[in-house]
Scaffold this motif. Structure first.
Motif, PDB file in Angstrom:
ATOM      1  N   PRO A 196       0.824  -1.225   0.000  1.00 22.22           N
ATOM      2  CA  PRO A 196       0.000   0.000   0.000  1.00 22.22           C
ATOM      3  C   PRO A 196       0.854   1.270   0.000  1.00 22.22           C
ATOM      4  CG  PRO A 196      -0.878  -1.586   1.562  1.00 22.22           C
ATOM      5  CD  PRO A 196       0.443  -2.124   1.114  1.00 22.22           C
ATOM      6  N   GLY A 197       1.932   1.280   0.786  1.00 24.22           N
ATOM      7  CA  GLY A 197       2.807   2.437   0.799  1.00 24.22           C
ATOM      8  C   GLY A 197       3.490   2.659  -0.536  1.00 24.22           C
ATOM      9  N   THR A 198       3.913   1.568  -1.174  1.00 26.90           N
ATOM     10  CA  THR A 198       4.539   1.667  -2.489  1.00 26.90           C
ATOM     11  C   THR A 198       3.575   2.270  -3.506  1.00 26.90           C
ATOM     12  OG1 THR A 198       5.943  -0.264  -2.033  1.00 26.90           O
ATOM     13  CG2 THR A 198       5.652   0.353  -4.341  1.00 26.90           C
ATOM     14  N   ALA A 199       2.321   1.777  -3.506  1.00 33.40           N
ATOM     15  CA  ALA A 199       1.321   2.281  -4.451  1.00 33.40           C
ATOM     16  C   ALA A 199       0.995   3.749  -4.193  1.00 33.40           C
ATOM     17  CB  ALA A 199       0.049   1.439  -4.353  1.00 33.40           C
ATOM     18  N   ALA A 200       0.885   4.125  -2.920  1.00 31.34           N
ATOM     19  CA  ALA A 200       0.548   5.514  -2.594  1.00 31.34           C
ATOM     20  C   ALA A 200       1.676   6.455  -2.995  1.00 31.34           C
ATOM     21  CB  ALA A 200       0.256   5.646  -1.095  1.00 31.34           C
ATOM     22  N   PHE A 201       2.930   6.059  -2.755  1.00 28.56           N
ATOM     23  CA  PHE A 201       4.040   6.928  -3.129  1.00 28.56           C
ATOM     24  C   PHE A 201       4.154   7.042  -4.648  1.00 28.56           C
ATOM     25  CE2 PHE A 201       8.469   7.988  -4.020  1.00 28.56           C
ATOM     26  CZ  PHE A 201       8.641   9.088  -3.194  1.00 28.56           C
ATOM     27  N   ALA A 202       3.945   5.937  -5.362  1.00 28.11           N
ATOM     28  CA  ALA A 202       3.992   5.979  -6.820  1.00 28.11           C
ATOM     29  C   ALA A 202       2.903   6.905  -7.369  1.00 28.11           C
ATOM     30  CB  ALA A 202       3.833   4.576  -7.398  1.00 28.11           C
ATOM     31  N   ALA A 203       1.714   6.851  -6.756  1.00 30.45           N
ATOM     32  CA  ALA A 203       0.622   7.723  -7.194  1.00 30.45           C
ATOM     33  C   ALA A 203       0.965   9.189  -6.941  1.00 30.45           C
ATOM     34  CB  ALA A 203      -0.667   7.353  -6.464  1.00 30.45           C
ATOM     35  N   PHE A 204       1.551   9.479  -5.794  1.00 33.86           N
ATOM     36  CA  PHE A 204       1.960  10.853  -5.493  1.00 33.86           C
ATOM     37  C   PHE A 204       2.999  11.353  -6.495  1.00 33.86           C
ATOM     38  CE2 PHE A 204       5.615  13.036  -3.514  1.00 33.86           C
ATOM     39  CZ  PHE A 204       5.088  14.318  -3.464  1.00 33.86           C
ATOM     40  N   ALA A 205       4.058  10.575  -6.702  1.00 32.87           N
ATOM     41  CA  ALA A 205       5.132  10.999  -7.602  1.00 32.87           C
ATOM     42  C   ALA A 205       4.616  11.196  -9.023  1.00 32.87           C
ATOM     43  CB  ALA A 205       6.264   9.968  -7.582  1.00 32.87           C
ATOM     44  N   ARG A 248       2.460   5.520   8.784  1.00 31.26           N
ATOM     45  CA  ARG A 248       2.351   5.632  10.246  1.00 31.26           C
ATOM     46  C   ARG A 248       1.817   4.360  10.878  1.00 31.26           C
ATOM     47  NH1 ARG A 248       2.590  10.157  13.207  1.00 31.26           N
ATOM     48  NH2 ARG A 248       3.057  12.138  12.178  1.00 31.26           N
ATOM     49  N   ARG A 249       1.036   3.597  10.123  1.00 31.60           N
ATOM     50  CA  ARG A 249       0.408   2.395  10.662  1.00 31.60           C
ATOM     51  C   ARG A 249       1.120   1.102  10.254  1.00 31.60           C
ATOM     52  NH1 ARG A 249      -3.171   6.308  10.082  1.00 31.60           N
ATOM     53  NH2 ARG A 249      -4.949   6.495  11.488  1.00 31.60           N
ATOM     54  N   SER A 250       2.112   1.224   9.393  1.00 31.02           N
ATOM     55  CA  SER A 250       2.782   0.031   8.880  1.00 31.02           C
ATOM     56  C   SER A 250       3.819  -0.492   9.864  1.00 31.02           C
ATOM     57  CB  SER A 250       3.452   0.347   7.541  1.00 31.02           C
ATOM     58  OG  SER A 250       4.199  -0.764   7.080  1.00 31.02           O
ATOM     59  N   ALA A 251       3.861  -1.824  10.014  1.00 26.42           N
ATOM     60  CA  ALA A 251       4.884  -2.432  10.869  1.00 26.42           C
ATOM     61  C   ALA A 251       6.261  -2.345  10.219  1.00 26.42           C
ATOM     62  CB  ALA A 251       4.521  -3.889  11.144  1.00 26.42           C
ATOM     63  N   LEU A 262      -3.620  14.255  -2.216  1.00 30.13           N
ATOM     64  CA  LEU A 262      -4.393  13.162  -1.623  1.00 30.13           C
ATOM     65  C   LEU A 262      -3.532  11.907  -1.476  1.00 30.13           C
ATOM     66  CD1 LEU A 262      -7.150  12.132  -0.658  1.00 30.13           C
ATOM     67  CD2 LEU A 262      -7.667  11.511  -3.028  1.00 30.13           C
ATOM     68  N   ALA A 263      -2.762  11.590  -2.507  1.00 33.47           N
ATOM     69  CA  ALA A 263      -1.897  10.406  -2.460  1.00 33.47           C
ATOM     70  C   ALA A 263      -0.816  10.564  -1.398  1.00 33.47           C
ATOM     71  CB  ALA A 263      -1.271  10.160  -3.826  1.00 33.47           C
ATOM     72  N   LEU A 264      -0.279  11.778  -1.252  1.00 35.56           N
ATOM     73  CA  LEU A 264       0.741  12.011  -0.228  1.00 35.56           C
ATOM     74  C   LEU A 264       0.154  11.841   1.169  1.00 35.56           C
ATOM     75  CD1 LEU A 264       3.613  12.850   0.517  1.00 35.56           C
ATOM     76  CD2 LEU A 264       2.870  15.243   0.396  1.00 35.56           C
ATOM     77  N   GLY A 265      -1.035  12.368   1.380  1.00 34.72           N
ATOM     78  CA  GLY A 265      -1.697  12.180   2.670  1.00 34.72           C
ATOM     79  C   GLY A 265      -1.949  10.717   2.960  1.00 34.72           C
TER      80      GLY A 265
END
Length: 505
Positions: free
Chosen positions: A194-203, A242-245, A232-235
């Motif tokens: 999920p973090g990878t997808a969100a960062f890719a969307a932001f960039a 913050r929630r990822s182990a 939105l993607a950055l947020g």
């Protein structure tokens, strides 16, 4: 072969992926003519690669720790080779951009696993030697890129700048499978998809918005929608991390001013030092009539200065606090860009030489120590994360720099030309415009655009340099000093080994 075969295999992949960041610069005018590409198309030819590399680098490193670093590295080389073949076979700009993005995916898998593989094979003195050779190969790739691109473009044609990767890829895969052992990270780690997808969307969204602004304006609905999607993607990325182990990049690190300013420095470094090269290359070839080879040789001033300063600085500047070399290097880059901001209709390539030399000296100061500065700003258990973040921000800076400087370039050119003509001129279409506009008008317009882009780059580098000098770590000793070229990677590997965090630089 058994002793140094792994180093050879890894260096082959490193050379290819770093070469492809700059090799296409001098081929852009030929691509524009051959594929009927617009300025936006050319921007995406460069940005598609850098953006995919930046967006997926952290995620690829985490995946390699779980799936196996050699396996991911080989898959990356194979994908890079397939994408290179498709780049050379492209029949239109859309196909070329898509293939370049696919190249970036493969490059991310290669880059994220390069140094962890070396760290798993070599220890002690051999590791230091291996990392030194790897650093030299990395520098050589940057230096050779524009020249080799010019030779291939001027000779068999621009498609060969991609096809030359095929035999090298075959050799790299064969050698990696033969001599490089498999290695993994700590057991129990999970890939933060999920973090990878969100960062890719932001960039992707923020870069698309900057490119679109050049042709449609900053206040246009599509541009604003892209920036809104990026926010939105950055947020979402911050919330997920913050929630990822096992976060890709812990947002709490940015609460440390020293870390935040080093990341800003990494972003500004590639944007200010290298992003304008694409537009300068178009000016050299389409307005000054230089061949791709001669155009590529112009940038050799920057490459050679950077290589010499980086090599000498490892010994001469040992013990100097990183904030001085990085901050000072960024200020030198700003000075170099400022020197290149006084072109006019009669300017020649020689007007660029003083500025390119200053940018090269600044690059030679910033590049070796910026990873070490990031490590000094975080706890030892976050060393691998900090090293990966530096490379991610550098590549993202390059992608954003191409987009933003292209917008600045065309906006200034539009002061003296119709907007459509300004975009055509910036995209390498000077030949088609010569019947409608006098040569001196075209040269003056392009020179004015390059001046505006150079001043923008200078402002970005100067601001980042001042912030680094003011806020980056001030402590003396190894963690606050600039080590030799291989030392940041070595320190990072030691820290990463302690907590078995992924080793990414």
């Amino acid at each position: 072969m058994r002793a140094w075969g792994p180093l050879t295999a890894v260096c082959l992949g490193t050379f290819m992926l770093l070469l492809d960041v700059t090799i296409a610069v001098v081929a852009l005018p030929d691509m524009a003519r051959g594929l009927d590409a617009s300025l936006s198309d050319l921007q995406w030819v460069m940005d598609g690669y850098a953006l995919a590399l930046a967006a997926l680098l952290l995620g690829a490193g985490a995946a390699a720790d779980v799936l196996g670093r050699r396996r991911v590295h080989v898959a990356g080389v194979a994908l890079f080779a397939v994408a290179s073949l498709l780049c050379g076979l492209a029949t239109g700009p859309g196909m070329l951009v898509a293939a370049r993005a696919l190249q970036g995916v493969g490059a991310a898998a290669m880059f994220a696993t390069t140094l962890p593989l070396l760290g798993s094979v070599y220890q002690g003195r051999r590791r230091s030697v291996a990392l030194g050779v790897w650093g030299a190969v990395s520098g050589a790739a940057a230096a050779v890129g524009p020249v080799l691109g010019g030779l291939l473009t001027d000779g068999p044609g621009w498609r060969w700048i991609f096809w030359v990767n095929l035999p090298v890829s075959v050799a790299a895969v064969w050698l990696t499978l033969r001599v490089v052992p498999e290695s993994r990270g700590a057991r129990g780690r999970r890939v933060d998809w999920p973090g990878t997808a969100a960062f890719a969307a932001f960039a992707g969204a923020v870069t698309y918005g900057a490119v679109r602004a050049g042709s449609h304006g900053w206040a246009e609905a599509g541009t604003l929608a892209a920036f809104a999607a990026a926010a939105l993607a950055l947020g979402l990325f911050v919330a997920v991390e913050r929630r990822s182990a096992d976060p890709l990049l812990d947002p709490r690190l940015f609460a440390r001013p020293a870390f935040s300013v080093v990341m800003l420095g990494a972003l500004a470094f590639n944007a200010a030092a290298f992003a304008s090269m694409a537009y300068t290359s178009i000016w050299l070839q389409t307005l000054l009539g230089m061949s791709p080879v001669r155009g590529g040789l112009v940038f050799l001033w920057l490459s050679l200065a950077s290589f010499v300063v980086a090599a000498a600085g490892g010994k001469l500047l040992h013990g100097v606090p990183a904030r001085f070399t990085i901050g000072g290097g960024l200020l030198l880059i700003a000075a170099g860009q400022f020197c290149m901001a006084f072109l006019d209709a009669s300017a020649t390539a020689s007007a660029l030489v003083p500025g390119l030399l200053l940018v090269g000296v600044g690059t030679g100061l910033v590049s070796p120590g910026i990873a070490g500065a990031a490590l000094a700003a975080v706890p030892p258990e976050r060393a691998g994360m900090a090293g990966g973040a530096v490379n991610t921000f550098r590549q993202l800076g390059y992608a954003l720099g191409i987009a933003v400087l292209g917008t600045v370039l065309t906006s200034r050119m539009a002061d003296s030309l119709p907007r459509d003509a300004a975009h055509a001129l910036a995209g390498g279409g000077a030949g088609a415009l010569r019947g409608a506009f006098p040569e001196r008008v075209l040269r003056a317009a392009f020179a004015s655009g390059l001046n505006a882009a150079a001043l923008t780059a200078a402002a970005v580098a100067a601001l980042a340099g001042v912030l680094v000098l003011a806020l980056a770590g001030r402590g003396p000793g190894p963690r606050g000093s600039v080590p030799g070229p291989a030392a940041p990677a070595l320190d990072e590997e030691r820290s990463a080994a302690r907590d078995q965090a992924p080793y990414r630089r």
